[in-house]
Design an enzyme around this catalytic site. Structure first.
Site, mmCIF file in Angstrom:
data_model
loop_
_atom_site.group_PDB
_atom_site.id
_atom_site.type_symbol
_atom_site.label_atom_id
_atom_site.label_comp_id
_atom_site.label_asym_id
_atom_site.label_seq_id
_atom_site.Cartn_x
_atom_site.Cartn_y
_atom_site.Cartn_z
ATOM 1 N N PRO A 268 0.828 -1.202 0.000
ATOM 2 C CG PRO A 268 -0.035 -1.063 2.169
ATOM 3 C CD PRO A 268 0.974 -1.781 1.347
ATOM 4 C CD GLU A 269 3.524 3.355 -3.030
ATOM 5 O OE1 GLU A 269 3.968 4.242 -2.259
ATOM 6 O OE2 GLU A 269 4.255 2.654 -3.747
#
Length: 306
Positions: A268-269
């Site tokens: 995840p960013e």
């Protein structure tokens, strides 16, 4: 219980170590930690164990130096979940005590302590300042992603390493995959730590884009399982799921986890796109709102379905 971790500051390696000791002191059985390796400049790489259950999952952060806000997020999770466990509280419908008696969440909050220190504190944090200045062509380290030797730790894992795209071919602040897979002590530490456990899934937190990478070259049952969990993850965070296409560049931690261990793994960013710099602290409140239940959600999925 009062909070121990303050994520809304420039969260240094030294502060993380101090907070780990305090968390272990306040929650001596629930939160324990080990030194699992050393960085190039001989800083400790810490793994933190939260919970008592046989089902294990793994969350790590700060493979990339400028992405140190991922460390703040993971340390905040440890603190928040510990408080809920002791108070017998639920978080977002998850019964924390019941869950952490059935599952264990492992964290490596800061994979790249030398790089993080370089970005936050400058060149005097490095043991060999002249070498780092030479690699960087100057004294501004705000965009630095690599470890202290100029190797991108998230291009170090043995997943299609030979065909990694956009490799600069020499030590640099970013984009150099190193001379061989796992040449760097930090990536080798995380690799070995992973193989020494039976993680049902893994997450490598990165910091800019509000998206989730989840699919790297997986197919069949793994693809279906990964997609199901990725959709729950996306719904929880409102991050977009990324399809990398048929020929993605490899070398990342979750690329390796998916292709070698054949289990779900997610990258995840955590912030809206901010460009090549650390995520500003003003973004943290939304990041926390989006992610505060993620560890519990993934532990639940692992315990019930994997």
């Amino acid at each position: 219980m009062e909070s121990i971790v303050n994520p809304k500051v420039i969260y240094t390696y030294q502060q993380m170590v101090k907070d780990l000791k305090k968390l272990n002191q306040v929650y001596p059985n629930l939160v324990t930690y080990d030194v699992i390796g050393k960085s190039v400049d001989n800083r400790n790489i810490y793994a933190v164990k939260l919970g008592f259950g046989e089902t294990e999952i793994f969350l790590n952060g700060a493979h990339h130096a400028r992405e140190w806000l991922t460390t703040s997020l993971l340390m905040n999770m440890i603190d928040y979940y510990s408080q809920a466990y002791e108070a017998n509280n639920s978080i977002g419908g998850y019964d924390v005590k019941t869950l952490l008696n059935k599952a264990t969440i492992w964290f490596v909050p800061m994979v790249n302590p030398d790089g993080v220190s370089l970005v936050q504190l400058g060149v005097n944090s490095a043991k060999r300042p002249d070498e780092v200045i030479a690699i960087n062509n100057g004294n501004d380290f705000s965009t630095w992603k690599a470890n202290i030797r100029g190797v991108d730790l998230n291009r170090q894992y043995p997943a299609d390493w030979d065909s990694i795209q956009d490799n600069v071919g020499h030590p640099a602040s970013m984009m150099y995959k190193g001379p061989t897979p796992l040449s760097e002590p930090e990536s080798k530490t995380v690799y070995t730590f992973t193989l020494n456990h039976d993680f049902k899934l893994a997450v490598a937190y990165h910091s800019s884009g509000e998206e989730i990478f989840w699919k790297y070259k997986c197919k069949g049952e793994l693809l279906e399982t990964s997609k199901r969990i990725a959709e729950i993850f996306s719904e929880k965070t409102e991050y977009q799921l990324v399809d990398p296409g048929p020929n993605p560049s490899g070398g990342g931690y979750t690329d390796w986890f998916l292709t070698t261990l054949k289990r779900p793994a997610f990258t995840p960013e955590i912030s809206p796109l901010v460009g090549p710099r650390p995520v500003p602290l003003k973004n943290y409140d939304k990041i926390w709102k989006d992610n505060k239940e993620v560890g519990l959600m993934l532990a639940t999925e692992a315990y019930l379905h994997l």
